[in-house]
Design a protein around this motif. Structure first.
Motif, PDB file in Angstrom:
ATOM      1  N   LEU A 426       0.831  -1.211   0.000  1.00 53.65           N
ATOM      2  CA  LEU A 426       0.000   0.000   0.000  1.00 53.65           C
ATOM      3  C   LEU A 426       0.862   1.256   0.000  1.00 53.65           C
ATOM      4  CD1 LEU A 426      -2.700  -1.150   2.559  1.00 53.65           C
ATOM      5  CD2 LEU A 426      -3.121  -0.595   0.162  1.00 53.65           C
ATOM      6  N   HIS A 427       1.999   1.188   0.668  1.00 52.63           N
ATOM      7  CA  HIS A 427       2.942   2.313   0.660  1.00 52.63           C
ATOM      8  C   HIS A 427       3.410   2.582  -0.771  1.00 52.63           C
ATOM      9  CE1 HIS A 427       6.683   4.291   2.709  1.00 52.63           C
ATOM     10  NE2 HIS A 427       6.051   5.108   1.889  1.00 52.63           N
ATOM     11  N   SER A 428       3.732   1.509  -1.498  1.00 54.37           N
ATOM     12  CA  SER A 428       4.164   1.656  -2.892  1.00 54.37           C
ATOM     13  C   SER A 428       3.054   2.262  -3.743  1.00 54.37           C
ATOM     14  CB  SER A 428       4.576   0.302  -3.460  1.00 54.37           C
ATOM     15  OG  SER A 428       5.634  -0.260  -2.728  1.00 54.37           O
ATOM     16  N   TYR A 429       1.812   1.785  -3.532  1.00 54.54           N
ATOM     17  CA  TYR A 429       0.687   2.343  -4.286  1.00 54.54           C
ATOM     18  C   TYR A 429       0.519   3.829  -3.988  1.00 54.54           C
ATOM     19  CZ  TYR A 429      -4.073   3.407  -5.704  1.00 54.54           C
ATOM     20  OH  TYR A 429      -5.164   4.006  -6.269  1.00 54.54           O
ATOM     21  N   ALA A 430       0.657   4.199  -2.712  1.00 53.18           N
ATOM     22  CA  ALA A 430       0.497   5.609  -2.340  1.00 53.18           C
ATOM     23  C   ALA A 430       1.531   6.480  -3.038  1.00 53.18           C
ATOM     24  CB  ALA A 430       0.595   5.747  -0.821  1.00 53.18           C
ATOM     25  N   ILE A 431       2.740   5.945  -3.172  1.00 54.32           N
ATOM     26  CA  ILE A 431       3.796   6.708  -3.856  1.00 54.32           C
ATOM     27  C   ILE A 431       3.438   6.879  -5.331  1.00 54.32           C
ATOM     28  CG2 ILE A 431       6.219   6.669  -4.558  1.00 54.32           C
ATOM     29  CD1 ILE A 431       6.810   5.180  -1.932  1.00 54.32           C
ATOM     30  N   LYS A 432       2.996   5.778  -5.988  1.00 55.90           N
ATOM     31  CA  LYS A 432       2.661   5.845  -7.410  1.00 55.90           C
ATOM     32  C   LYS A 432       1.461   6.748  -7.662  1.00 55.90           C
ATOM     33  CE  LYS A 432       4.408   1.193  -8.430  1.00 55.90           C
ATOM     34  NZ  LYS A 432       4.038  -0.188  -8.844  1.00 55.90           N
ATOM     35  N   ALA A 433       0.493   6.734  -6.742  1.00 57.99           N
ATOM     36  CA  ALA A 433      -0.718   7.540  -6.912  1.00 57.99           C
ATOM     37  C   ALA A 433      -0.538   8.978  -6.450  1.00 57.99           C
ATOM     38  CB  ALA A 433      -1.873   6.894  -6.156  1.00 57.99           C
TER      39      ALA A 433
END
Length: 1080
Positions: A426-433
């Motif tokens: 989820l941390h990775s998704y937050a960075i991408k988004a």
């Protein structure tokens, strides 16, 4: 020939070009042309270039040099491709003059197409022909410029109008409002005021909407409101509804409520505005009450009303009311409204009713992100992190993208179940988004790493954050606080101040809790000064933690001062103070504060009720404890485990065995605290055997014992003088790793001291890695009980040299030590030093020690004078101590004086009659002795029989005076006769008849006066084969002179050590001598 030319010829042929009908016909023809050419983008009738001119946001340009109406040729103009303008050109070529209606039609074409170029061309022709004086033409021109976003042109038209109608002003204002050009709206309103134009409802509605869109000051809103009142629109729903909404948005709900209350005709918009306004401004209960009023008034709520009132119920936890409103939603047919369903999902999720929340969610046909967010957040907050993550998969299946709220809730779910890998995804998704810099996401990510014990990643993430978010600093303080790493916590706090981050009300509680946990009061007091400097000294969050800190370290006066200064009635602060009193055994003060809290209208929480019940257990007030328990059940805490555990402790400490067991069995969520409450309660109420039985059951149940468990069980074994079981507990303590705990060593010292093994107590004390005041007190008391007064006093001096401050318990041990060895002057000096050197106010037990010190030494007159000069009223123990010494020293006068006071305090106490009877017998006052005994019989007072215990081969054997119930009674008496013979050979002279007159001595069987300790010692010597093991005997009364003398002789010729623990002290007999040196 073009279709347009043909159409013109038709008009000429019927000679209608100069009639009004010609315009209508031309309009119809051109409309059909428009429809015909519309599908072709290159031939669109009203397709113009993007010559849009917007007004400068700072205001309108009204300069004289404006070229907005300069001459523009009709044909060949760049950006013009209008059939209407071409048609007008053809008309002029043929000498046909267009009339007013023609230009209105042509402007309508521009209005629909948005062609600013053609609008300007037509405006020029209108000016030349003089049609600009017509009101309908000016309105159409303004509408055309507005549609082209050329507000400068529209205002120019308005300014040049000979007669400007109110509708013209309103058109421009409404258009500006629609495009949220707030400053231009206010400029237009100002011009209206300057031109003495009276606004109507529509005008004020536009102005209020503009104020709602922009950051308009509250004072300006009040000025508008004043003008509304002045023009008589203060009861108009259109205006008032907007006023209610505007005041609510500005945070002034009182003004909004006044406007609402003045409304005569309230529509659904009025109710929505006031209910949502109250709900959004912390007046949720008032919003709910207003909804009830709306319902009883017969007004049908709208979905928006339901949504607002359900949100209000959620915020103030009026969940039952929310469920009732759900019924109204169903009856009103709004069960499928998405806004309402989202509010219901949130309501049930926050109340913990996840079944209903999921049911509403499943029934929704059109779910959005808010729907998913509400349920995911509810599941995460209720500890169902796995289900929250599964719901997220369903959300992805519905092709809904998570927003910041979704990701933050999912991160909380991961933190609750320890799903660190999923959290990192989820941390990775937050960075991408592009969400990683969101404040909520940052806090949730840091919380994830902290709760998953990945403090290294947490710190790395923390130092990469760019936002100056105080929440992140607080989370790091909490993280290091949970590890009790004060140095790192303080470093984070110091760096926070260096970075210029201003602490908030949650910063100080975080570091103060750490100071409390590690016992760093000095640092905690420094933080307290920072709390005062930064203005948080009255903040409830900071104060509640400060109260807890000072209460736990014993500075209860300071804690109470902070509580009294609080202006807000905070239940957490009051509970912390009550718990502090309870923890320091100030039970009466705790209950007084609890009553005061309830009288102030503060509703206790589960911790408050539990602390109050514990205080009742401390003073053994069973009735009051039951009352408080009943109130806790009424408040909804009947199943709370902390209250159930407190209730078990209450019954156990009050000696209500069956009720304690029943309360314990009713607890379906038993933990080791529950078991400990039962064990410690039994131990403290004297039911030590039951306490040890419960400990055995606890082991069989597989519940692990902790530090508190061992403390209670060892204390129970100590009270029973069960050294064998005590040593077994000691072995278990070593195996479980608690042997280095100071608290455990303290109870072990007490165990060995109470079991007569003072050497083992000394060994445990010496081997302790760290000692506290309790450790020294336990050893000093142990020495005192064993008659080793000099050793006790030497230890006391060592304690002072190490800088440890003696407390009340210390001085009880010291004064008792002086009493047991006859150090009267030294004991009195120590008593005086309590108040003079250490600021300790003597308690009743200290006065008892001084009376015992004086009277034991035969200074009965001095003891009597001391009692009479005591600053507190002497209790029964003081007079009983004096009476007992009068019996030893055969002073009937002072003895009668003491007995008189004692009988006034405790007329039913058997010990008083027995002591007085013995005193008369020793003084040979047989008539008084008989009279005392007769008085006992008349009052039904029964003497406590003397009883002794001895352990042989893991079994305890009890003996009474003249006891013949033992299975080996004959052998015991035979062996006792043998011991008497041997003792007489060494010089022992029996003196067991000193309480009987000569007639009684002749009439009574001598064996009926054999004291229980003689029988116990005889049985011990008869049964014990190990000559090196001491004989341990426990007696419930004071050892008499005859028995004391007899035991000395027996220890001499048997070469056995005999240890007798009577009601006052230990006697170590060995080689014909006693450790008390015949001074007891």
């Amino acid at each position: 020939m073009t279709l347009l030319a043909k159409s013109l010829m038709v008009c000429e042929s019927i000679q209608l070009l100069h009639s009004p009908l010609s315009v209508s016909l031309l309009s119809s023809l051109c409309h059909s042309l428009t429809c015909k050419f519309k599908p072709h983008s290159s031939l669109r009738v009203f397709s113009f270039s993007n010559n849009n001119h917007k007004l400068n946001s700072a205001g309108f340009s009204c300069a004289a040099t404006s070229h907005v109406y300069d001459e523009i040729p009709l044909n060949g103009s760049e950006g013009s491709n209008s059939v209407g303008v071409d048609f007008l050109w053809l008309m002029e070529e043929r000498g046909i003059r267009a009339n007013l209606q023609t230009y209105l039609w042509l402007l309508e074409g521009c209005l629909n197409s948005g062609s600013l170029v053609d609008a300007r061309k037509l405006h020029c022709r209108i000016l030349k022909l003089g049609f600009n004086g017509e009101l309908v033409m000016c309105d159409r021109l303004m509408e055309t410029y507005i549609s082209c976003d050329n507000f400068e042109g529209a205002v120019k038209v308005l300014d040049e109008m000979a007669v400007r109608s109110l509708s013209s002003w309103n058109k421009i204002i409404q258009a500006l409002v629609a495009r949220k050009l707030i400053s231009q709206v206010l400029v237009m309103y100002h011009k209206m005021v300057m031109n003495n134009i009276d606004p109507n409802e529509t005008t004020f509605a536009g102005i209020l909407k503009a104020c709602g869109y922009g950051d308009v000051g509250f004072d300006y809103v009040k000025q508008i409101h004043a003008r509304i009142i002045g023009h008589g629109f203060d009861t108009a729903p259109l205006v008032c509804n907007l006023l209610i909404d505007l005041y609510s948005k500005k945070g002034n709900v009182d003004s909004a409520r006044k406007v609402f209350d003045k409304l005569v005709l309230r529509d659904s918009v009025s109710w929505v505005a006031i209910i949502s306004g109250l709900s959004q401004n912390g007046r949720e209960e008032e919003a709910v009450m207003l909804f009830c009023q709306m319902h009883t008034s017969g007004i049908s709520p709208t979905p928006y009303v339901f949504s607002s009132v359900l949100s209000a119920c959620t915020k103030v936890e009026l969940f039952n009311m929310g469920e009732q409103i759900h019924g109204l939603v169903f009856k009103g047919g709004f069960s499928s409204e998405r806004y309402v369903c989202n509010a219901l999902v949130t309501l049930y999720a926050r109340s913990g009713n996840l079944i209903s929340s999921e049911k509403v969610f499943s029934a929704m046909q059109n779910r959005d992100g808010v729907s998913y967010n509400s349920l995911i957040s509810g599941l995460a907050q209720s500890g169902f992190g796995d289900r929250a993550l599964k719901l997220y998969e369903k959300m992805q299946h519905d092709r809904l993208k998570p927003d910041c709220v979704t990701v933050a809730s999912l991160l909380s779910a991961c933190a609750s179940v320890g799903a660190l890998d999923k959290g990192k995804q989820l941390h990775s998704y937050a960075i991408k988004a592009g969400m990683s810099s969101d404040i909520i996401i940052e806090g949730s990510l840091l919380d994830l790493y902290v709760k998953c014990s990945d403090l290294h990643t947490a710190y790395d993430f923390f130092i990469t954050t760019e936002t100056e978010n105080v929440v992140l600093w607080n989370v790091m303080l909490v993280a290091y606080g949970q590890l009790e790493d004060l140095s790192q916590s303080f470093e984070i706090y110091r760096q926070m101040l260096i970075e210029g981050i201003i602490p908030n009300e949650f910063t100080y509680p975080s570091i103060l809790r750490t100071c409390t946990a590690v016992g760093q009061l000095d640092l905690g007091e420094q933080i307290h000064t920072q709390v005062i400097k930064t203005g948080f000294q009255l903040n409830v969050y900071a104060c509640s933690v400060l109260i807890d800190m000072y209460a736990k370290i014993g500075k209860l006066d300071t804690a109470l001062e902070i509580l009294r200064r609080l202006k807000e009635e905070d239940v957490v602060s009051w509970t912390a103070m009550i718990a502090g009193y309870t923890q320091h055994d100030m039970f009466s003060e705790a209950l007084k504060l609890f009553v005061e809290m309830e009288n102030r209208g503060i509703k206790p929480d589960n911790i408050g009720f539990a602390s109050a019940i514990t205080a009742c257990a401390g003073i053994k007030s069973l009735a009051w404890g039951k009352q408080i328990h009943a109130r806790s059940c009424i408040s909804g805490y009947s199943d709370d485990i902390s209250i159930q555990n407190a209730l078990v402790s209450l019954y156990a400490r009050c000696g209500s065995i069956q009720e304690a067991y029943l309360a314990f069995e009713k607890n379906d969520s038993k933990d080791n605290i529950s078991w400990n409450a039962l064990i410690s309660g039994f131990a403290q109420s004297g039911y030590c055997e039951e306490a040890l039985q419960v400990f055995s059951e606890m082991n069989r149940a597989g519940v692990k014992a902790n530090l508190f468990t061992f403390g209670s069980t060892v204390s129970a074994a100590a009270n029973l003088a069960n050294v064998k079981q005590g040593t077994q507990f000691h072995a278990m303590i070593i195996k479980t790793g608690y042997s280095l705990e100071t608290e455990v060593s303290n109870v072990l010292i007490t165990l060995y001291a109470k079991c007569g093994r003072i050497d083992d107590a000394q060994r445990e004390f010496s081997e302790m890695p760290e000692k506290n005041e309790v450790s020294w007190n336990a050893m000093i008391t142990g020495y005192s009980q064993h008659g080793l007064g000099i050793e006790a006093l030497n230890l006391f001096e060592q304690m002072k040299q190490l800088g440890l401050t003696p407390n009340h318990v210390t001085f009880v041990g010291v004064l008792s030590a002086c009493s047991h060895v006859g150090l009267v002057d030294k004991g009195l000096a120590y008593f005086d030093s309590m108040s003079k050197e250490y600021g300790l106010i003597p308690h009743p037990e200290h006065y008892v020690c001084v009376v015992d010190l004086l009277s034991r030494a035969g200074l009965l007159n001095e003891a009597k004078v001391f009692i009479e000069k005591m600053p507190i009223k002497p209790d029964a123990i003081v007079w009983r101590t004096l009476l007992s010494s009068c019996t030893v020293h055969k002073n009937a006068e002072i003895g009668e004086y003491a007995a008189h006071h004692l009988l006034e305090l405790e007329p039913e106490d058997s010990a008083t009659y027995v002591l007085l009877s013995n005193l008369y017998a020793i003084a040979k006052k047989w008539d008084f002795r008989d009279q005392t005994r007769r008085l006992m019989r008349e009052k039904g007072v029964k003497k406590e029989p003397g009883r002794s215990w001895i352990e042989i081969n893991n079994s305890f054997h009890a003996f009474f005076v003249g006891d013949r119930l033992h299975p080996l009674a004959d052998k015991i008496y035979d062996f006792l006769a043998h011991l008497n013979t041997r003792a007489a050979e060494f010089g022992y002279v029996q003196d067991c008849y000193y309480l009987l007159n000569e007639v009684e001595q002749e009439q009574r069987d001598p064996t009926t006066y054999i004291h229980s300790e003689k029988l116990a010692i005889s049985f011990g010597l008869l049964s014990s084969t190990n000559s090196r093991r001491p004989i341990h005997v426990i007696k419930n009364l004071r050892v008499c002179n005859d028995c004391h003398n007899w035991i000395k002789y027996v220890s001499r010729f048997s070469n056995r050590a005999i240890i007798v623990r009577d009601a006052y002290r230990f006697h170590h007999f060995e080689g014909g001598f006693c450790s008390c040196k015949d001074y007891w």
